[in-house]
Design a protein around this motif. Structure first.
Motif, PDB file in Angstrom:
ATOM      1  N   LEU A 231      55.995  19.467  14.930  1.00 47.64           N
ATOM      2  CA  LEU A 231      56.332  19.652  13.517  1.00 47.64           C
ATOM      3  C   LEU A 231      55.260  20.447  12.781  1.00 47.64           C
ATOM      4  CD1 LEU A 231      57.831  16.152  12.709  1.00 47.64           C
ATOM      5  CD2 LEU A 231      59.050  18.323  12.748  1.00 47.64           C
TER       6      LEU A 231
ATOM      7  N   LEU B 286      39.665  13.178   8.240  1.00 41.83           N
ATOM      8  CA  LEU B 286      38.967  13.306   6.956  1.00 41.83           C
ATOM      9  C   LEU B 286      37.847  12.286   6.796  1.00 41.83           C
ATOM     10  CD1 LEU B 286      41.978  13.872   4.516  1.00 41.83           C
ATOM     11  CD2 LEU B 286      40.029  15.403   4.743  1.00 41.83           C
TER      12      LEU B 286
ATOM     13  N   LEU C 143      56.507   8.635  12.447  1.00 47.79           N
ATOM     14  CA  LEU C 143      55.826   9.928  12.503  1.00 47.79           C
ATOM     15  C   LEU C 143      55.013  10.152  11.239  1.00 47.79           C
ATOM     16  CD1 LEU C 143      58.522  12.405  13.859  1.00 47.79           C
ATOM     17  CD2 LEU C 143      56.389  11.735  14.971  1.00 47.79           C
ATOM     18  N   LEU C 144      55.597   9.782  10.106  1.00 45.22           N
ATOM     19  CA  LEU C 144      54.894   9.986   8.838  1.00 45.22           C
ATOM     20  C   LEU C 144      53.636   9.129   8.786  1.00 45.22           C
ATOM     21  CD1 LEU C 144      57.967   9.944   6.445  1.00 45.22           C
ATOM     22  CD2 LEU C 144      56.551  11.919   6.951  1.00 45.22           C
TER      23      LEU C 144
ATOM     24  N   ALA D 240      55.216   6.267   2.948  1.00 40.35           N
ATOM     25  CA  ALA D 240      54.126   6.801   3.779  1.00 40.35           C
ATOM     26  C   ALA D 240      52.804   6.750   3.022  1.00 40.35           C
ATOM     27  CB  ALA D 240      54.447   8.229   4.210  1.00 40.35           C
ATOM     28  N   MET D 241      52.857   7.037   1.741  1.00 41.21           N
ATOM     29  CA  MET D 241      51.624   7.071   0.953  1.00 41.21           C
ATOM     30  C   MET D 241      51.062   5.662   0.752  1.00 41.21           C
ATOM     31  SD  MET D 241      49.745   9.383  -0.249  1.00 41.21           S
ATOM     32  CE  MET D 241      48.134   9.057  -0.967  1.00 41.21           C
TER      33      MET D 241
ATOM     34  N   ILE E  10      58.418   9.340   1.060  1.00 40.32           N
ATOM     35  CA  ILE E  10      57.090   9.846   0.709  1.00 40.32           C
ATOM     36  C   ILE E  10      56.248   8.708   0.132  1.00 40.32           C
ATOM     37  CG2 ILE E  10      55.849  11.425  -0.823  1.00 40.32           C
ATOM     38  CD1 ILE E  10      58.127  13.432  -0.404  1.00 40.32           C
TER      39      ILE E  10
ATOM     40  N   ARG F 217      60.011  22.513   8.281  1.00 37.73           N
ATOM     41  CA  ARG F 217      59.700  21.077   8.217  1.00 37.73           C
ATOM     42  C   ARG F 217      60.543  20.411   7.129  1.00 37.73           C
ATOM     43  NH1 ARG F 217      54.253  22.344   9.269  1.00 37.73           N
ATOM     44  NH2 ARG F 217      53.823  22.550   7.058  1.00 37.73           N
TER      45      ARG F 217
ATOM     46  N   GLU G 117      45.390  12.221   9.907  1.00 35.68           N
ATOM     47  CA  GLU G 117      44.647  12.950   8.876  1.00 35.68           C
ATOM     48  C   GLU G 117      43.473  12.129   8.357  1.00 35.68           C
ATOM     49  OE1 GLU G 117      44.909  15.970   8.153  1.00 35.68           O
ATOM     50  OE2 GLU G 117      46.793  16.436   9.160  1.00 35.68           O
ATOM     51  N   LEU G 118      43.692  10.814   8.177  1.00 39.73           N
ATOM     52  CA  LEU G 118      42.617   9.981   7.646  1.00 39.73           C
ATOM     53  C   LEU G 118      41.489   9.837   8.656  1.00 39.73           C
ATOM     54  CD1 LEU G 118      44.754   7.382   5.723  1.00 39.73           C
ATOM     55  CD2 LEU G 118      43.243   9.109   4.760  1.00 39.73           C
TER      56      LEU G 118
ATOM     57  N   LYS H 297      51.097  10.486  11.244  1.00 42.28           N
ATOM     58  CA  LYS H 297      50.509  11.724  10.748  1.00 42.28           C
ATOM     59  C   LYS H 297      49.415  11.389   9.729  1.00 42.28           C
ATOM     60  CE  LYS H 297      50.068  15.962   9.115  1.00 42.28           C
ATOM     61  NZ  LYS H 297      49.292  16.980   9.808  1.00 42.28           N
ATOM     62  N   MET H 298      49.697  10.441   8.852  1.00 41.30           N
ATOM     63  CA  MET H 298      48.692  10.061   7.859  1.00 41.30           C
ATOM     64  C   MET H 298      47.472   9.443   8.538  1.00 41.30           C
ATOM     65  SD  MET H 298      49.826  11.218   5.188  1.00 41.30           S
ATOM     66  CE  MET H 298      48.801  10.650   3.845  1.00 41.30           C
TER      67      MET H 298
ATOM     68  N   ILE I 138      54.420  15.191  16.524  1.00 42.32           N
ATOM     69  CA  ILE I 138      53.669  15.603  15.330  1.00 42.32           C
ATOM     70  C   ILE I 138      53.181  17.038  15.507  1.00 42.32           C
ATOM     71  CG2 ILE I 138      51.520  15.235  14.042  1.00 42.32           C
ATOM     72  CD1 ILE I 138      51.988  12.221  14.349  1.00 42.32           C
TER      73      ILE I 138
END
Ligand code: SF4
Ligand code: SF4
Lengths: 166, 307
Positions: B178, B279, B267-268, B242-243, B239, B186, B275-276, B271-272, B175
């Motif tokens: 990237l 955040l 990885l996706l 991952a979301m 996408i 990317r 970030e969460l 990565k999320m 990660i």
């Protein structure tokens, strides 16, 4: 009299996903107040920013948008109390995902525009349009849509060799 | 360099699981136990559902016990009739998935009898199941595992977890690599990865959190995601996947394990998760939360990106 019309080489397509209670009314106010703003923006009205699924943004880019705006009520003003609070988190996460996949976040703008902020609507739309105009067309998703190549492509030395032996 | 990893506890774990399974089945505490059994390929395991105390001896735990069995408890597998409590053998990562499903009201703690496994790691999907566990053959997820000892289970074999050699977190490294690239680089990387996808949806079918009866990606009115295995639809699928899993994914990496095209899918998701955590200070764990990071809010959430 209309002001002199400027001509540009590139007119970006901007899709705006807005909530009906605040930003749509704000855009309406800008219109009824006869404020000028770029005609590049296509407005799509939703009940609430909470109804705006990230997949809509994806779809917009795939169908040829060069920039996307998502706009709704200021925090605390949501007609459904918390729709925009949820949207705020969801889009904060979605931005991170798009960034990681390699989308330039300058093409994606979020804003709060209330029903009284006709002027802010004009400003947000103008800024985004000019920014995207300077960046040029969004090609990434369009290219993907044009590509016919799929996972069966014979694109590795091993596959090429195997293929040539058939 | 292949640093060996001590998995000697697994024989004691296997014996303990068998004894406990035999006991709870015989006592009628559970009607079935979902666990691992030896499979035909040398060293491999496969999921098994044991309903008879006499068959408890089939249960094993080895470095090839890779599956996340939580999958068999979800609505996606609702054809499995539920009568009474179900016992299930769980590693720490699997338990996180069960905990997540409880938070989403898909499972009830009272319906389950959790047999937790003290885990020294499992094998990567790319090596033969009979391979010895080393720093090279271990699954990527195990290099950054913080849940070797499941907690709040009904039964955990009483064995001492061996100390693990310090392993570099394989996902974290990738990660970071990237993240350091430019957006265009990317995009090029993911374009190549997503182009490989054949849309078999194995990643969806194996994920404990993909329990929707109708997936958005299968709908055609309106069709939000192209269904053909071509670059545009593939990118959209990844996408969207991952979301939809952001803030829910337990990090079991099953999606990546089952991908026949070796796409580094997880990885996706990771990565999320990263970030969460940054955040909203949220992380998948052993504590049941009714609300995930994206189903709740505070009035002080960051909005520096909003005009
Ligand atoms: S498992 Fe792999 S090939 Fe199959 S749909 Fe998922 S990403 Fe695509
Ligand atoms: S997305 Fe992958 S890692 Fe996350 S819970 Fe689903 S299968 Fe496990």
């Amino acid at each position: 009299m209309h002001p002199e019309k400027q001509t540009h080489d590139f007119e970006p397509k901007i899709i705006a996903f807005v909530c009906t209670w605040c930003t749509y009314a704000g855009a309406d106010l800008a219109g009824t107040s006869r404020m000028q703003y770029p005609a590049n923006v296509r407005v799509l009205k939703f009940p609430c920013t909470g109804r705006i699924d990230p997949v809509f943004i994806l779809k917009a880019f795939q169908q040829g948008a060069d920039g996307v705006l998502v706009s709704g009520c200021h925090p605390g003003d949501c007609h459904y109390i918390a729709g925009n609070f949820h949207a705020r988190r969801r889009f904060a996460a979605f931005r991170k995902l798009l960034e990681f996949v390699g989308v330039d976040l300058n093409r994606l703008q979020f804003s709060w525009v209330s029903a009284a902020e006709g002027g802010k609507w004009v400003e947000v739309v103008t800024d985004l349009t000019e920014k995207v105009r300077a960046m040029g067309p969004m090609t990434e998703f369009k290219e993907l849509a044009m590509e016919e190549q799929w996972s069966g492509a014979i694109n590795t030395p091993e596959l090429k060799e195997a293929y040539s032996q058939i | 360099m292949t640093e060996p990893i001590d998995t000697s506890i697994y024989s004691a774990v296997t014996a303990a699981i068998q004894t406990e399974a035999q006991r709870i089945l015989a006592a009628g505490l559970v009607t079935a136990i979902v666990g691992y059994a030896a499979s035909r390929r040398n060293g491999s395991t496969q999921p098994i559902i044991v309903t008879d105390a006499a068959a408890a001896e089939k249960l094993i735990f080895t470095p090839a016990s890779v599956n996340n069995l939580a999958l068999y408890l979800t609505k996606a597998k609702k054809e499995i009739p539920k009568k009474g409590k179900i016992g299930i053998v769980v590693k720490g990562c699997d338990l996180k998935a069960i905990v997540g499903l409880m938070g989403e009201a898909q499972l009830k703690r009272n319906d389950l009898y959790l047999i937790g496994v003290p885990c020294a790691g499992v094998l990567a999907s790319t090596v033969q199941p009979s391979t010895a566990l080393t720093a090279d053959t271990i699954a990527s997820k195990c290099t950054e595992c913080d849940a070797r000892l499941p907690s709040d289970c009904d039964y955990v074999p009483n064995v001492q977890l061996p100390t693990q050699p310090q392993l570099a977190g394989k996902y974290a490294v990738e990660i970071a690599r990237l993240e350091a690239l430019t957006p265009a680089e990317r995009w090029a990387y993911w374009k190549e990865q997503f182009a490989k996808c054949i849309k078999c949806y194995a990643c969806r079918q194996v994920c404990p959190f993909c329990f929707c009866e109708q997936c958005l990606c299968d709908r055609n009115k309106p069709q939000m995601v192209d269904t053909t295995p071509r670059p545009a639809g593939n990118t959209a699928w990844h996408i969207v996947r991952a979301m939809h899993l952001a803030g829910r994914c337990a990090g079991c990496a099953e999606c990546e394990r089952v991908c026949p095209m070796d796409i580094p899918l997880n990885l996706l998701n990771r990565k999320m998760a990263k970030e969460l955590k940054e955040l909203y200070d949220y992380e998948a764990g052993f504590e049941v939360n009714d609300k995930g990071p994206l189903t709740t809010y505070t009035d002080k959430d960051d909005q520096s990106f909003i005009k």
